[in-house]
Structures are given as C-alpha cells and as structure tokens.
Write a protein that holds these residues in place. Structure first.
Motif, PDB file in Angstrom:
ATOM      1  N   LEU A  90       0.833  -1.194   0.000  1.00 38.52           N
ATOM      2  CA  LEU A  90       0.000   0.000   0.000  1.00 38.52           C
ATOM      3  C   LEU A  90       0.873   1.251   0.000  1.00 38.52           C
ATOM      4  O   LEU A  90       1.825   1.360   0.773  1.00 38.52           O
ATOM      5  N   GLN A  91       0.544   2.188  -0.885  1.00 35.21           N
ATOM      6  CA  GLN A  91       1.240   3.476  -0.911  1.00 35.21           C
ATOM      7  C   GLN A  91       0.547   4.417   0.071  1.00 35.21           C
ATOM      8  O   GLN A  91      -0.368   5.148  -0.271  1.00 35.21           O
ATOM      9  N   ALA A  92       1.019   4.377   1.313  1.00 36.17           N
ATOM     10  CA  ALA A  92       0.316   5.058   2.397  1.00 36.17           C
ATOM     11  C   ALA A  92       0.378   6.571   2.298  1.00 36.17           C
ATOM     12  O   ALA A  92      -0.448   7.272   2.883  1.00 36.17           O
ATOM     13  N   ASP A  93       1.341   7.108   1.566  1.00 34.19           N
ATOM     14  CA  ASP A  93       1.461   8.557   1.474  1.00 34.19           C
ATOM     15  C   ASP A  93       0.471   9.157   0.484  1.00 34.19           C
ATOM     16  O   ASP A  93       0.342  10.376   0.380  1.00 34.19           O
ATOM     17  N   ARG A  94      -0.252   8.316  -0.264  1.00 29.84           N
ATOM     18  CA  ARG A  94      -1.240   8.794  -1.227  1.00 29.84           C
ATOM     19  C   ARG A  94      -2.637   8.661  -0.635  1.00 29.84           C
ATOM     20  O   ARG A  94      -2.966   7.664   0.006  1.00 29.84           O
ATOM     21  N   GLN A 157       0.577   0.695   9.819  1.00 27.57           N
ATOM     22  CA  GLN A 157       0.155   1.195  11.121  1.00 27.57           C
ATOM     23  C   GLN A 157       0.032   2.713  11.110  1.00 27.57           C
ATOM     24  O   GLN A 157      -0.928   3.277  11.650  1.00 27.57           O
ATOM     25  N   SER A 158       0.992   3.384  10.474  1.00 30.89           N
ATOM     26  CA  SER A 158       0.941   4.850  10.381  1.00 30.89           C
ATOM     27  C   SER A 158      -0.277   5.303   9.574  1.00 30.89           C
ATOM     28  O   SER A 158      -0.923   6.303   9.914  1.00 30.89           O
ATOM     29  N   THR A 159      -0.586   4.562   8.513  1.00 31.17           N
ATOM     30  CA  THR A 159      -1.765   4.896   7.706  1.00 31.17           C
ATOM     31  C   THR A 159      -3.038   4.744   8.523  1.00 31.17           C
ATOM     32  O   THR A 159      -3.922   5.604   8.493  1.00 31.17           O
ATOM     33  N   PHE A 160      -3.115   3.660   9.273  1.00 36.74           N
ATOM     34  CA  PHE A 160      -4.286   3.441  10.125  1.00 36.74           C
ATOM     35  C   PHE A 160      -4.403   4.541  11.180  1.00 36.74           C
ATOM     36  O   PHE A 160      -5.499   5.066  11.421  1.00 36.74           O
ATOM     37  N   VAL A 196      -6.881  -0.608   3.773  1.00 35.04           N
ATOM     38  CA  VAL A 196      -5.785  -0.942   4.688  1.00 35.04           C
ATOM     39  C   VAL A 196      -5.959  -2.363   5.221  1.00 35.04           C
ATOM     40  O   VAL A 196      -4.999  -3.139   5.295  1.00 35.04           O
ATOM     41  N   LYS A 197      -7.183  -2.713   5.561  1.00 28.65           N
ATOM     42  CA  LYS A 197      -7.441  -4.059   6.073  1.00 28.65           C
ATOM     43  C   LYS A 197      -7.108  -5.123   5.034  1.00 28.65           C
ATOM     44  O   LYS A 197      -6.527  -6.164   5.362  1.00 28.65           O
ATOM     45  N   GLU A 228       2.393 -11.644  14.405  1.00 31.25           N
ATOM     46  CA  GLU A 228       1.692 -11.104  15.560  1.00 31.25           C
ATOM     47  C   GLU A 228       1.407  -9.612  15.375  1.00 31.25           C
ATOM     48  O   GLU A 228       0.330  -9.123  15.721  1.00 31.25           O
ATOM     49  N   GLN A 229       2.365  -8.883  14.823  1.00 30.84           N
ATOM     50  CA  GLN A 229       2.155  -7.457  14.574  1.00 30.84           C
ATOM     51  C   GLN A 229       1.008  -7.236  13.590  1.00 30.84           C
ATOM     52  O   GLN A 229       0.166  -6.345  13.787  1.00 30.84           O
ATOM     53  N   SER A 230       0.973  -8.028  12.536  1.00 34.09           N
ATOM     54  CA  SER A 230      -0.098  -7.870  11.544  1.00 34.09           C
ATOM     55  C   SER A 230      -1.456  -8.249  12.135  1.00 34.09           C
ATOM     56  O   SER A 230      -2.464  -7.601  11.843  1.00 34.09           O
ATOM     57  N   ILE A 231      -1.488  -9.278  12.972  1.00 36.79           N
ATOM     58  CA  ILE A 231      -2.755  -9.685  13.601  1.00 36.79           C
ATOM     59  C   ILE A 231      -3.253  -8.590  14.545  1.00 36.79           C
ATOM     60  O   ILE A 231      -4.449  -8.280  14.582  1.00 36.79           O
TER      61      ILE A 231
END
Length: 323
Positions: A90-94, A157-160, A196-197, A228-231
């Motif tokens: 994912l391109q989170a800055d867009r 995570q930052s995008t969320f 994001v999900k 674990e981080q992704s979950i």
C-alpha cells in the motif's frame, strides 16, 4: 543505462559498510564473502538486465518468469537456498491508497528488492545500516528481510493511525452526525480502512506462508513476530470498523427520530384539521335546501363547533400523551 541509474546497493558486515551505484552491469555482484549485499531496483520494466543478473549469478531460472508478471497476487516461493516474495504494498502517502508491486529475492548473503515506484519505505533501515545501529550488521539476509517487512507493517500502522485520529470524528454531536456531508466523509473513511485491512490481511497471509516455508538456510523465527504485529493491527482495524458501524447506526437512528418527530407534528395537525375541513366542505356545497344557511347565527355557531372539535382533539391527544 536506466537500470543502473535506478539500482543502488548497500554492502555491510560486522566491521564494513559501503553503498553506492554501478557504472556497468558487470560491476554488480550479489555475493561477497562475510558480507550481506542489499540490492535495490526501482521499476519493473528492466527485464533484460534482471535476466542478465539472474543468469550470471546462476540463480533459479524460474525467477525470470516470476519477475515478468507485473500484476500478481502475494506469493511466497521457496527455491533451493532462495526465498521469493511478491507483495502488493500500500502506498500510504497517497490519499487514494493505491498499491505498488514489490519483489524480494532473499538468501543468507543477499537481498534483492525490486520496487514498482520510488517510494522510500525503508529509509530508517538504511540509516541503521550506515550508523551501525542495532544488530543488523551482525545478521544475515533473513534479518534484513525481517526489517523490510516490519517497515511495511509500520507503514500500514501509520496509515491506520492517520485515518483513526481524524479530528472530524472525535467528540461527535447529534447535530454533526445528521449532516449529509458527515455521512459521506464517514463512508469515505470506511473505504480507506477497508483498503488498509485488505493490504494487512494479504500481508498476514504472506507471513504465514513464510513461516511455513522449509528453508534451512533462512531463519523463519522472525516471521512469527511479524505475524503477531499484523494480527494486532488487523484487530485494531476491525475494532475501528465496528465503531464506525455503530456511528452509522447512530446516524440512521438520529435521522429516524427526526423523521418521526416531523411525522408526529404533521399527524397532530391532520387530526385537528381533518374534521374541520370536513365541516367546511359540507357547508361549502351549493345546495338550495340547506336550512342552516338561513340561520341568523349559523356562521358563529359553526365556528364554535369547529373550535370545540379542535379543543377536544387536542385534549384527547394530550391525555394519551401523543405529544
């Protein structure tokens, strides 16, 4: 050559570090004794040059076919002492949250990352290598892959967090909830979270495949931590979507309550004025034989009856607590 302009390397070991670019394809070497090489290429169109590197380093020929597919789902393919990963990142800055294709070719001695666009997801890893921060220089290519994937999760995570912390959706009042513009913004926010999900879910499945990959040359223990981080991030997104569904239900509830108030007011006026309209309609008919029309005080008598009917209607409704 465009490939050389868009390809850079980091080469490091416990006591050595170097970085730079190349002047020719023959300079590119993925194997250096006691060092890890991180080769980063921008663009998926360099098929001839990538084929040349694969053949010159005697890598798995199947990589040539895999790199030709510029639009593929997430894949994890073990190959002898290599691990191939294909991830839609994912391109989170867009704001539209589009995705880019990213390839990882990993061995204990080198990591080759191929990005579709020049988004710098990994700047902090480069800084850590250059500053000799942490244990990265003491580790092999599998640990570098761990950091690269962790950077992608951190990006998600930052995008969320950016979507979650939108001040428009904090301390909502019923007045704000009822605005049509708010409903549109809420729906747009939900669509962003769904994107994001989807990206996090796909990455989680990729990490599960990595965890189950049978490669003796690469450590798979790192992937458990990433999984674990992704979950955890998936759980946070699901909880936020649940809250947004509750907000949507609140919107419908507020709108329904307002509609009920309007319908109640209209009903009250209807109950009062329907019998009055009925009486006015009767005495508005142009029949010659209507005895009441000749009464001296017939007009005032009818007004009194109308007033009485109206008062009785209001009294009945108040008695039944209809308003």
């Amino acid at each position: 050559m465009k490939f050389l302009e868009q390809t850079a390397y980091f080469k490091y070991g416990p006591n050595e570090f170097s970085k730079g670019s190349f002047q020719s394809l023959e300079e590119i070497s993925l194997i250096h004794p006691n060092e890890v090489v991180w080769l980063n290429t921008i663009g998926l169109e360099h098929q001839v040059e990538m084929r040349h590197l694969i053949e010159r380093h005697k890598l798995e020929p199947f990589l040539i076919k895999l790199l030709k597919d510029e639009d593929q789902s997430n894949k994890v393919i073990p190959m002898q002492d290599l691990l191939f990963l294909s991830i839609n990142v994912l391109q989170a800055d867009r704001m539209d949250l589009e995705t880019e294709q990213m390839f990882f070719i990993v061995s204990p001695d080198f990591v080759w990352t191929i990005q579709e666009v020049a988004d710098d997801h990994f700047h902090w890893i480069r800084d850590r290598i250059e500053d000799n921060s942490g244990i990265i220089r003491q580790k092999k290519g599998d640990y570098l892959l761990f950091l690269l994937l962790e950077s992608i999760i951190s990006n998600y995570q930052s995008t969320f967090d950016r979507i979650y912390s939108d001040p428009k959706f904090e301390n909502l009042s019923h007045k704000e909830v009822g605005k049509p513009a708010f409903t549109a913004e809420l729906e747009e926010r939900k669509q962003q979270l769904f994107k994001v999900k989807k990206a996090v879910s796909s990455l989680r499945d990729t990490l599960l495949k990595c965890e189950n990959a049978t490669l003796t040359s690469l450590s798979i223990s790192y992937f458990s931590e990433l999984k674990e981080q992704s979950i955890n991030l998936m759980n946070d997104i699901d909880f936020e979507l649940y809250k947004m569904d509750s907000t949507t239900n609140l919107i419908f509830s507020v709108q329904g309550h307002r509609l009920n108030e309007i319908m109640k007011t209209l009903t009250i006026f209807s109950v009062i004025f329907i019998p009055l309209t009925f009486m006015a309609g009767i005495y508005g008919m142009n029949f010659e034989n209507m005895p009441e029309l000749s009464w001296r005080n017939g007009y005032f008598f009818l007004l009194g009856v109308m007033l009485l009917v109206g008062c009785v209607s209001v009294w009945i409704m108040k008695r039944n607590k209809w308003f």
